[in-house]
Design a protein around this motif. Structure first.
Motif, mmCIF file in Angstrom:
data_model
loop_
_atom_site.group_PDB
_atom_site.id
_atom_site.type_symbol
_atom_site.label_atom_id
_atom_site.label_comp_id
_atom_site.label_asym_id
_atom_site.label_seq_id
_atom_site.Cartn_x
_atom_site.Cartn_y
_atom_site.Cartn_z
ATOM 1 N N GLU A 1 -30.809 -53.529 -109.777
ATOM 2 C CA GLU A 1 -30.623 -53.944 -108.391
ATOM 3 C C GLU A 1 -29.985 -55.324 -108.341
ATOM 4 N N THR A 2 -29.072 -55.497 -107.399
ATOM 5 C CA THR A 2 -28.501 -56.816 -107.140
ATOM 6 C C THR A 2 -29.007 -57.316 -105.784
ATOM 7 N N ASN A 3 -29.276 -58.616 -105.726
ATOM 8 C CA ASN A 3 -29.784 -59.256 -104.510
ATOM 9 C C ASN A 3 -30.963 -58.491 -103.903
ATOM 10 N N PRO A 4 -32.074 -58.368 -104.619
ATOM 11 C CA PRO A 4 -33.234 -57.643 -104.078
ATOM 12 C C PRO A 4 -33.782 -58.328 -102.828
ATOM 13 N N LEU A 5 -34.522 -57.564 -102.025
ATOM 14 C CA LEU A 5 -35.007 -58.057 -100.738
ATOM 15 C C LEU A 5 -35.978 -59.236 -100.880
ATOM 16 N N ASP A 6 -36.792 -59.245 -101.943
ATOM 17 C CA ASP A 6 -37.758 -60.336 -102.084
ATOM 18 C C ASP A 6 -37.108 -61.648 -102.492
ATOM 19 N N GLY A 7 -35.817 -61.611 -102.858
ATOM 20 C CA GLY A 7 -35.098 -62.838 -103.184
ATOM 21 C C GLY A 7 -35.552 -63.512 -104.456
ATOM 22 N N SER A 8 -36.268 -62.810 -105.320
ATOM 23 C CA SER A 8 -36.790 -63.424 -106.532
ATOM 24 C C SER A 8 -35.739 -63.566 -107.631
ATOM 25 N N ALA A 9 -34.623 -62.839 -107.498
ATOM 26 C CA ALA A 9 -33.582 -62.903 -108.529
ATOM 27 C C ALA A 9 -32.263 -62.442 -107.925
ATOM 28 N N ASN A 10 -31.181 -62.792 -108.626
ATOM 29 C CA ASN A 10 -29.865 -62.290 -108.203
ATOM 30 C C ASN A 10 -29.640 -60.864 -108.687
ATOM 31 N N GLN A 11 -30.133 -60.575 -109.887
ATOM 32 C CA GLN A 11 -30.017 -59.237 -110.474
ATOM 33 C C GLN A 11 -31.347 -58.877 -111.122
ATOM 34 N N ARG A 12 -31.696 -57.607 -111.014
ATOM 35 C CA ARG A 12 -32.982 -57.163 -111.558
ATOM 36 C C ARG A 12 -32.770 -55.881 -112.356
ATOM 37 N N LEU A 13 -33.318 -55.835 -113.554
ATOM 38 C CA LEU A 13 -33.285 -54.645 -114.408
ATOM 39 C C LEU A 13 -34.703 -54.343 -114.855
ATOM 40 N N HIS A 14 -35.146 -53.113 -114.585
ATOM 41 C CA HIS A 14 -36.504 -52.709 -114.944
ATOM 42 C C HIS A 14 -36.426 -51.363 -115.670
ATOM 43 N N ALA A 15 -37.021 -51.296 -116.838
ATOM 44 C CA ALA A 15 -37.039 -50.056 -117.624
ATOM 45 C C ALA A 15 -38.458 -49.790 -118.105
ATOM 46 N N GLU A 16 -38.879 -48.539 -117.957
ATOM 47 C CA GLU A 16 -40.224 -48.151 -118.382
ATOM 48 C C GLU A 16 -40.138 -46.792 -119.061
ATOM 49 N N SER A 17 -40.709 -46.694 -120.255
ATOM 50 C CA SER A 17 -40.600 -45.470 -121.044
ATOM 51 C C SER A 17 -41.963 -45.059 -121.584
ATOM 52 N N GLN A 18 -42.157 -43.756 -121.693
ATOM 53 C CA GLN A 18 -43.348 -43.184 -122.323
ATOM 54 C C GLN A 18 -43.002 -42.829 -123.770
ATOM 55 N N PRO A 19 -43.980 -42.630 -124.624
ATOM 56 C CA PRO A 19 -43.704 -42.356 -126.046
ATOM 57 C C PRO A 19 -43.086 -40.979 -126.268
ATOM 58 N N LEU A 20 -42.353 -40.867 -127.376
ATOM 59 C CA LEU A 20 -41.745 -39.612 -127.818
ATOM 60 C C LEU A 20 -42.347 -39.207 -129.159
ATOM 61 N N GLU A 21 -42.417 -37.922 -129.396
ATOM 62 C CA GLU A 21 -42.879 -37.407 -130.680
ATOM 63 C C GLU A 21 -41.657 -36.973 -131.488
ATOM 64 N N ILE A 22 -41.497 -37.571 -132.665
ATOM 65 C CA ILE A 22 -40.359 -37.264 -133.536
ATOM 66 C C ILE A 22 -40.896 -36.581 -134.788
ATOM 67 N N ILE A 23 -40.326 -35.426 -135.122
ATOM 68 C CA ILE A 23 -40.795 -34.625 -136.257
ATOM 69 C C ILE A 23 -39.648 -34.457 -137.250
ATOM 70 N N TYR A 24 -39.918 -34.750 -138.515
ATOM 71 C CA TYR A 24 -38.929 -34.531 -139.574
ATOM 72 C C TYR A 24 -39.119 -33.136 -140.150
ATOM 73 N N ASP A 25 -38.059 -32.357 -140.179
ATOM 74 C CA ASP A 25 -38.110 -31.000 -140.728
ATOM 75 C C ASP A 25 -37.139 -30.929 -141.905
ATOM 76 N N ALA A 26 -37.668 -30.700 -143.089
ATOM 77 C CA ALA A 26 -36.851 -30.752 -144.300
ATOM 78 C C ALA A 26 -35.812 -29.631 -144.317
#
Length: 599
Positions: free
Chosen positions: A574-599
């Motif tokens: 977001e650019t110029n958010p309404l709360d005026g706390s920053a000029n640009q805002r980037l927020h990322a949130e991720s859950q874990p992934l299960e990675i399996i090795y298969d020979a």
């Protein structure tokens, strides 16, 4: 009125570049009558020349093009546009026998289109310098909104196919895109198709897309070996995808359907209750597939297109016999092509004789063009002389000579006549006025160039009716938009996306990537010069090659999910958010992934 003329001009210019033997007079009569119907139109061989690719149309057909325009009540009733049965078969230019006369005609048509584009660009640049046209931006936006509000579009049975036996003669290829149906309809607030409600503050449009797919066939059957009519019938039959009919295509992406809901607020400059544009796009499932033969064929074509483009200047000298057993003919072709295309023109260009002839030709063209633009109506002889000079000069020198002619005419105080421009008539002066100016200091009179504006093209009553219909006022000032007002809002939702890589089309996937529940939103707040982009992903899974056992899962978000309804990945920018706390805002949130090795 102006609208009939605009529609006729646009259709003539658009269709005239792509359709063979267009009957412009019949089209004009149909448009002015409120119902224009064109059937069985043939598409020109050089219709793709603007793409600057070594391709030409082998067979092109438009089944039906219909326009219904209620001129008597255009502000409240619907404008209906129908396009049905567009079939286009494209082949490499090298596969079509060279015809010097036809090639020269197509070259001149392309040159005239480019010159017309340059003149239109110059005209637009001149109009932008006029401050009186600034207010017309809002007017044009409202007029376009009114047209969209009353527009009903139906497009059906589109099939564009490319065939190539030049790239790999032992393995011809074909690829294409097909569309069964695309419609744009007026709807009510429950998104049910309905007639236009002129009293509604908001209007709603429903877009439906059905059976869109793309394919890439390796070692394909070629329709271009048949006649134009037979090729069109093959194109028509091959776009039918039904369970009872065996599929003859190797899909790049399988048939998809989608719908979009558009809500527009034509009074968004004073009514901030809803966005000016609110678009919601829903896509059910997209399945992309690619196998090894398709991948190799794509790489071969990309390399071949570059070689075919390089070969175009030498095409007229190319022999029509095989290389084997005819080496001397092909060596002659190589020597002749290099000499005639690369060597002789450069030697001839810098000869004094050619330079003298070229300068004389440019000066002659400049004088002829100067005569044309300073005459109200150029005679046929002058136009023929200009056309003759344009055949021998290139676009750069033609444009330069035209610019010099315009400068000389302006310095000489001559009146310049251009299409789309109108000169103000000089005020006639009597003897007393002449004597006054002769006896004293003459007032400098500037000649003002006026464009064909609405004030000149419409009467006062017509203009008032138009402004009332589209909700536009010349005196209304643009208010300061609230910072929280969302002028544009776009929502995108795709239920499922899968990408499969195969060794062969009838084998199991080597790897398959699946994405589920992809949601994205774009909003714009012009009052704060702000944009906001969000993306959300609920499922991500990668599976491997299935042998004797089921396909192994290599990467998955199913088992690692932290809770029901929790998205796997959320991104916000977001650019110029309404709360005026920053000029640009980037927020990322991720859950874990299960990675399996298969020979």
């Amino acid at each position: 009125m102006i609208f009939e003329s605009v529609v006729v001009d646009v259709l003539n210019r658009f269709l005239g570049d792509y359709v063979v033997n267009l009957d412009r007079s019949q089209l004009k009569l149909g448009i002015w009558g409120g119902d224009a119907l064109l059937k069985n139109l043939e598409i020109k061989e050089n219709a793709l020349s603007q793409l600057d690719l070594p391709f030409k149309v082998r067979a092109g057909h438009i089944g039906r093009l219909e326009l219904k325009i209620p001129w008597t009540d255009i502000y409240t009733k619907s404008v209906e546009a129908t396009l049905d049965g567009v079939y286009l078969l494209i082949v490499p230019t090298a596969s079509i026998k060279f015809d010097a006369e036809k090639e020269e005609k197509q070259l001149q048509e392309a040159r005239q289109r480019e010159l017309q584009r340059i003149e239109e660009t110059k005209l637009k640049a001149a109009e932008q310098e006029n401050p009186k046209l600034e207010k017309q931006d809002t007017f044009v936006e409202k007029l376009v909104t009114q047209v969209i509000k009353n527009l009903q579009v139906k497009i059906s049975n589109i099939h564009v196919r490319y065939e190539d036996h030049i790239t790999n003669p032992n393995c011809p290829l074909s690829f294409g895109v097909s569309l069964k149906n695309l419609s744009l309809q007026t709807a009510d607030n429950n998104w049910e198709p309905t007639l236009l409600d002129e009293h509604s503050k908001l209007f709603f449009k429903l877009v439906q897309l059905n059976n869109l797919f793309a394919y890439w066939n390796v070692n394909s059957v070629l329709f271009s070996n048949h006649s134009a009519d037979e090729a069109r019938r093959c194109l028509e039959s091959s776009m039918e995808i039904r369970p009872s009919v065996p599929v003859s295509h190797d899909f790049i992406f399988r048939p998809i359907s989608a719908n979009a809901k558009l809500r527009m607020n034509p009074r968004s400059d004073v009514d901030f209750s809803s966005p000016k544009v609110d678009l919601m796009v829903n896509l059910s499932e997209v399945a992309i597939e690619l196998n090894k033969p398709q991948y190799i064929s794509i790489l071969e074509l990309l390399g071949s297109v570059d070689m075919m483009s390089r070969n175009l200047p030498y095409r007229k000298y190319r022999p029509e016999v095989h290389v084997h057993g005819n080496a001397h003919i092909w060596w002659k072709y190589v020597i002749t092509g290099i000499l005639e295309v690369d060597v002789k023109p450069h030697l001839h260009m810098w000869s004094w004789k050619h330079i003298r002839c070229h300068r004389k030709s440019v000066k002659c063209y400049k004088d002829l063009y100067k005569t044309k633009i300073t005459s109200k109506k150029a005679n046929e002889e002058l136009l023929k002389q200009l056309e003759g000079k344009e055949k021998s000069l290139d676009i750069f020198n033609i444009t330069l000579a035209r610019q010099q002619a315009e400068v000389e005419a302006s310095k000489a105080g001559l009146r310049i006549y251009r299409p789309g421009m109108k000169m103000e008539e000089e005020a006639s002066q009597g003897w007393l006025s002449w004597m006054w100016n002769w006896g004293g200091e003459a007032e400098t009179q500037t000649k003002e160039v006026k464009t064909g504006t609405l004030d000149e093209l419409l009467t006062v009553n017509e203009k008032a009716k138009l402004y009332t219909a589209i909700g536009y006022s010349e005196t209304a000032a643009n208010p300061n938009l609230p910072k929280n007002f969302e002028d544009m809002k776009v929502n995108f939702h795709m239920e499922r996306l899968s990408v499969s890589i195969k060794d062969k089309k009838d084998k199991n996937e080597i790897i398959k990537l699946t994405v589920g529940e992809l949601k994205s939103t774009l909003t714009q707040r012009p009052g704060a010069q702000a944009i906001k982009v969000t993306a959300q992903l609920s499922l991500f899974e990668v599976t491997g090659l299935a042998t004797k056992k089921p396909a192994p899962t290599l990467l998955s978000s199913r088992k690692a999910a932290t809770g029901a309804g929790t998205p796997l990945l959320c991104i916000l920018f977001e650019t110029n958010p309404l709360d005026g706390s920053a000029n640009q805002r980037l927020h990322a949130e991720s859950q874990p992934l299960e990675i399996i090795y298969d020979a």
